[in-house]
Design a protein around this motif. Structure first.
Motif, PDB file in Angstrom:
ATOM      1  N   GLU A   1       0.821  -1.207   0.000  1.00 11.34           N
ATOM      2  CA  GLU A   1       0.000   0.000   0.000  1.00 11.34           C
ATOM      3  C   GLU A   1       0.860   1.265   0.000  1.00 11.34           C
ATOM      4  OE1 GLU A   1      -3.464   2.130   2.639  1.00 11.34           O
ATOM      5  OE2 GLU A   1      -3.515  -0.039   2.415  1.00 11.34           O
ATOM      6  N   ALA A   2       1.983   1.248   0.691  1.00  6.92           N
ATOM      7  CA  ALA A   2       2.859   2.422   0.714  1.00  6.92           C
ATOM      8  C   ALA A   2       3.403   2.725  -0.681  1.00  6.92           C
ATOM      9  CB  ALA A   2       4.000   2.211   1.702  1.00  6.92           C
ATOM     10  N   VAL A   3       3.813   1.697  -1.410  1.00  6.01           N
ATOM     11  CA  VAL A   3       4.313   1.906  -2.774  1.00  6.01           C
ATOM     12  C   VAL A   3       3.166   2.354  -3.674  1.00  6.01           C
ATOM     13  CG1 VAL A   3       5.403   0.797  -4.775  1.00  6.01           C
ATOM     14  CG2 VAL A   3       6.201   0.256  -2.458  1.00  6.01           C
ATOM     15  N   LEU A   4       2.022   1.725  -3.531  1.00 10.88           N
ATOM     16  CA  LEU A   4       0.850   2.083  -4.328  1.00 10.88           C
ATOM     17  C   LEU A   4       0.469   3.547  -4.101  1.00 10.88           C
ATOM     18  CD1 LEU A   4      -1.360   0.687  -6.175  1.00 10.88           C
ATOM     19  CD2 LEU A   4      -2.704   0.486  -4.084  1.00 10.88           C
ATOM     20  N   ALA A   5       0.396   3.951  -2.838  1.00 13.05           N
ATOM     21  CA  ALA A   5      -0.023   5.318  -2.506  1.00 13.05           C
ATOM     22  C   ALA A   5       0.990   6.362  -2.969  1.00 13.05           C
ATOM     23  CB  ALA A   5      -0.252   5.435  -1.002  1.00 13.05           C
ATOM     24  N   ALA A   6       2.261   5.976  -3.091  1.00 10.01           N
ATOM     25  CA  ALA A   6       3.299   6.913  -3.523  1.00 10.01           C
ATOM     26  C   ALA A   6       3.477   6.952  -5.039  1.00 10.01           C
ATOM     27  CB  ALA A   6       4.628   6.555  -2.849  1.00 10.01           C
ATOM     28  N   THR A   7       2.685   6.186  -5.759  1.00 13.64           N
ATOM     29  CA  THR A   7       2.796   6.161  -7.220  1.00 13.64           C
ATOM     30  C   THR A   7       2.355   7.501  -7.799  1.00 13.64           C
ATOM     31  OG1 THR A   7       2.479   3.770  -7.333  1.00 13.64           O
ATOM     32  CG2 THR A   7       1.964   5.022  -9.326  1.00 13.64           C
ATOM     33  N   PRO A   8       3.232   8.150  -8.560  1.00 12.49           N
ATOM     34  CA  PRO A   8       2.847   9.421  -9.186  1.00 12.49           C
ATOM     35  C   PRO A   8       1.694   9.211 -10.174  1.00 12.49           C
ATOM     36  CG  PRO A   8       5.237   9.122  -9.246  1.00 12.49           C
ATOM     37  CD  PRO A   8       4.632   7.811  -8.809  1.00 12.49           C
ATOM     38  N   ALA A   9       0.792  10.163 -10.225  1.00 17.41           N
ATOM     39  CA  ALA A   9      -0.411  10.053 -11.067  1.00 17.41           C
ATOM     40  C   ALA A   9      -0.084   9.752 -12.530  1.00 17.41           C
ATOM     41  CB  ALA A   9      -1.242  11.325 -10.959  1.00 17.41           C
ATOM     42  N   GLY A  10       1.001  10.273 -13.022  1.00 17.41           N
ATOM     43  CA  GLY A  10       1.344  10.072 -14.429  1.00 17.41           C
ATOM     44  C   GLY A  10       2.096   8.793 -14.733  1.00 17.41           C
ATOM     45  N   ARG A  11       2.239   7.906 -13.748  1.00 18.99           N
ATOM     46  CA  ARG A  11       3.062   6.699 -13.954  1.00 18.99           C
ATOM     47  C   ARG A  11       2.260   5.400 -14.034  1.00 18.99           C
ATOM     48  NH1 ARG A  11       8.722   7.374 -13.061  1.00 18.99           N
ATOM     49  NH2 ARG A  11       8.776   5.290 -13.994  1.00 18.99           N
ATOM     50  N   TRP A  12       0.939   5.452 -14.051  1.00 17.37           N
ATOM     51  CA  TRP A  12       0.141   4.226 -14.049  1.00 17.37           C
ATOM     52  C   TRP A  12       0.322   3.391 -15.305  1.00 17.37           C
ATOM     53  CZ3 TRP A  12      -1.050   2.434  -9.654  1.00 17.37           C
ATOM     54  CH2 TRP A  12      -1.361   3.291  -8.593  1.00 17.37           C
ATOM     55  N   LEU A  13       0.740   3.996 -16.403  1.00 21.86           N
ATOM     56  CA  LEU A  13       0.936   3.230 -17.643  1.00 21.86           C
ATOM     57  C   LEU A  13       2.416   2.936 -17.902  1.00 21.86           C
ATOM     58  CD1 LEU A  13      -1.768   4.838 -19.952  1.00 21.86           C
ATOM     59  CD2 LEU A  13      -1.883   2.710 -18.633  1.00 21.86           C
ATOM     60  N   SER A  14       3.267   3.135 -16.897  1.00 26.98           N
ATOM     61  CA  SER A  14       4.691   2.837 -17.021  1.00 26.98           C
ATOM     62  C   SER A  14       4.908   1.326 -17.037  1.00 26.98           C
ATOM     63  CB  SER A  14       5.465   3.445 -15.854  1.00 26.98           C
ATOM     64  OG  SER A  14       5.345   4.847 -15.850  1.00 26.98           O
ATOM     65  N   PRO A  15       5.787   0.850 -17.936  1.00 23.13           N
ATOM     66  CA  PRO A  15       6.059  -0.593 -18.009  1.00 23.13           C
ATOM     67  C   PRO A  15       6.623  -1.130 -16.691  1.00 23.13           C
ATOM     68  CG  PRO A  15       7.083   0.590 -19.844  1.00 23.13           C
ATOM     69  CD  PRO A  15       6.565   1.621 -18.891  1.00 23.13           C
ATOM     70  N   SER A  16       6.249  -2.344 -16.376  1.00 22.65           N
ATOM     71  CA  SER A  16       6.725  -2.996 -15.157  1.00 22.65           C
ATOM     72  C   SER A  16       7.719  -4.098 -15.518  1.00 22.65           C
ATOM     73  CB  SER A  16       5.541  -3.581 -14.390  1.00 22.65           C
ATOM     74  OG  SER A  16       5.238  -4.873 -14.854  1.00 22.65           O
ATOM     75  N   PRO A  17       8.403  -4.651 -14.515  1.00 22.26           N
ATOM     76  CA  PRO A  17       9.285  -5.789 -14.780  1.00 22.26           C
ATOM     77  C   PRO A  17       8.526  -7.049 -15.227  1.00 22.26           C
ATOM     78  CG  PRO A  17       9.888  -4.724 -12.725  1.00 22.26           C
ATOM     79  CD  PRO A  17       8.575  -4.134 -13.166  1.00 22.26           C
ATOM     80  N   CYS A  18       7.209  -7.086 -15.029  1.00 17.75           N
ATOM     81  CA  CYS A  18       6.393  -8.218 -15.480  1.00 17.75           C
ATOM     82  C   CYS A  18       6.079  -7.986 -16.962  1.00 17.75           C
ATOM     83  CB  CYS A  18       5.106  -8.319 -14.671  1.00 17.75           C
ATOM     84  SG  CYS A  18       5.359  -8.520 -12.908  1.00 17.75           S
ATOM     85  N   GLU A  19       6.571  -8.851 -17.790  1.00 21.69           N
ATOM     86  CA  GLU A  19       6.447  -8.667 -19.235  1.00 21.69           C
ATOM     87  C   GLU A  19       4.999  -8.423 -19.667  1.00 21.69           C
ATOM     88  OE1 GLU A  19       7.365 -11.147 -23.315  1.00 21.69           O
ATOM     89  OE2 GLU A  19       8.570 -11.567 -21.525  1.00 21.69           O
ATOM     90  N   GLY A  20       4.792  -7.322 -20.384  1.00 19.77           N
ATOM     91  CA  GLY A  20       3.478  -6.994 -20.910  1.00 19.77           C
ATOM     92  C   GLY A  20       2.569  -6.272 -19.922  1.00 19.77           C
ATOM     93  N   TRP A  21       3.036  -6.048 -18.699  1.00 23.28           N
ATOM     94  CA  TRP A  21       2.233  -5.378 -17.683  1.00 23.28           C
ATOM     95  C   TRP A  21       2.747  -3.969 -17.458  1.00 23.28           C
ATOM     96  CZ3 TRP A  21       1.244  -8.896 -12.824  1.00 23.28           C
ATOM     97  CH2 TRP A  21       0.655 -10.096 -13.221  1.00 23.28           C
ATOM     98  N   VAL A  22       1.811  -3.076 -17.136  1.00 26.64           N
ATOM     99  CA  VAL A  22       2.161  -1.725 -16.700  1.00 26.64           C
ATOM    100  C   VAL A  22       1.756  -1.597 -15.231  1.00 26.64           C
ATOM    101  CG1 VAL A  22       1.992  -0.743 -19.027  1.00 26.64           C
ATOM    102  CG2 VAL A  22      -0.027  -0.734 -17.533  1.00 26.64           C
ATOM    103  N   ALA A  23       2.074  -0.456 -14.647  1.00 29.13           N
ATOM    104  CA  ALA A  23       1.834  -0.262 -13.211  1.00 29.13           C
ATOM    105  C   ALA A  23       0.385  -0.524 -12.813  1.00 29.13           C
ATOM    106  CB  ALA A  23       2.263   1.144 -12.800  1.00 29.13           C
ATOM    107  N   VAL A  24      -0.565  -0.040 -13.581  1.00 25.34           N
ATOM    108  CA  VAL A  24      -1.979  -0.239 -13.215  1.00 25.34           C
ATOM    109  C   VAL A  24      -2.368  -1.720 -13.263  1.00 25.34           C
ATOM    110  CG1 VAL A  24      -3.021   0.143 -15.510  1.00 25.34           C
ATOM    111  CG2 VAL A  24      -4.301   0.743 -13.428  1.00 25.34           C
ATOM    112  N   ASP A  25      -1.738  -2.485 -14.150  1.00 25.26           N
ATOM    113  CA  ASP A  25      -1.996  -3.928 -14.189  1.00 25.26           C
ATOM    114  C   ASP A  25      -1.542  -4.585 -12.879  1.00 25.26           C
ATOM    115  OD1 ASP A  25      -2.934  -3.773 -16.867  1.00 25.26           O
ATOM    116  OD2 ASP A  25      -0.889  -3.962 -17.627  1.00 25.26           O
TER     117      ASP A  25
END
Length: 191
Positions: A17-41
């Protein structure tokens, strides 16, 4: 004896929850280390995991298919998480925690026992979300040590089922957090 919600499970929820709550509003579509996933996924996937805990605790059947993770995350992933977390927590009664649950591969254990190993999921995906959103996260030793032990038991079956990629090599002196992430195919920084 009255069943209590495992403390490491609650603390791992707090880490995510701490990492989730600190996520900048403009970063939800940033690619994640999970292939094919972005932050919102990631947010939706982990929140959907809490829905599964809630259903198991309430004794309701699980859906046959995974939900759409972006729908689960909704327009405000932090608010969605907090709502689902509150509902799930309300279902974690002593009776629910003592209830046997059937897991993959025919395993059966109490809900409380299952939640003892659940921090693994929360910690790895907290790190994934932090990576996707330009944050860093360091896990407490008393959280990451047991998660690493769980990971060592689960990783071979996860790889066999095609759910995990190959383990990443780390140097001999790597800490437990680096070892945990590497076991799950992540390339931890600084190793």
């Amino acid at each position: 004896m009255m069943e209590m919600v495992p403390g490491r499970f609650v603390r791992a929820l707090d880490v995510f929850e701490a990492v989730l709550a600190a996520t900048p509003a403009g970063r939800w579509l940033s690619p994640s280390p999970c292939e094919g996933w972005v932050a919102v996924d990631l947010a939706g996937h982990v929140t959907a995991g809490l829905l599964v805990v809630e259903m198991r605790a309430a004794g309701r059947p699980l859906p046959e298919d995974d939900p759409d993770w972006r729908e689960v995350a909704g327009a405000d992933p932090v608010a969605s998480w907090r709502l689902v977390r509150a509902r799930m927590t309300a279902e974690l009664t002593p009776e629910a925690l003592a209830r046997p649950v059937r897991l993959a591969l025919g395993l059966e254990m109490t809900l409380s026992e299952w939640l003892e190993g659940y921090p693994l999921e929360l910690l790895v995906h907290a790190w994934d979300l932090a990576q996707a959103t330009g944050q860093s996260v360091v896990f407490a030793a008393d959280l990451v040590g047991p998660a690493l032990a769980t990971a060592r038991r689960m990783a071979p079956g996860g790889r066999e089922a095609g759910m995990l990629g190959p383990e990443v090599a780390v140097p001999d002196g790597a800490d437990d957090q680096a070892r945990l992430l590497a076991l799950f195919g992540r390339s931890p920084a600084g190793v």
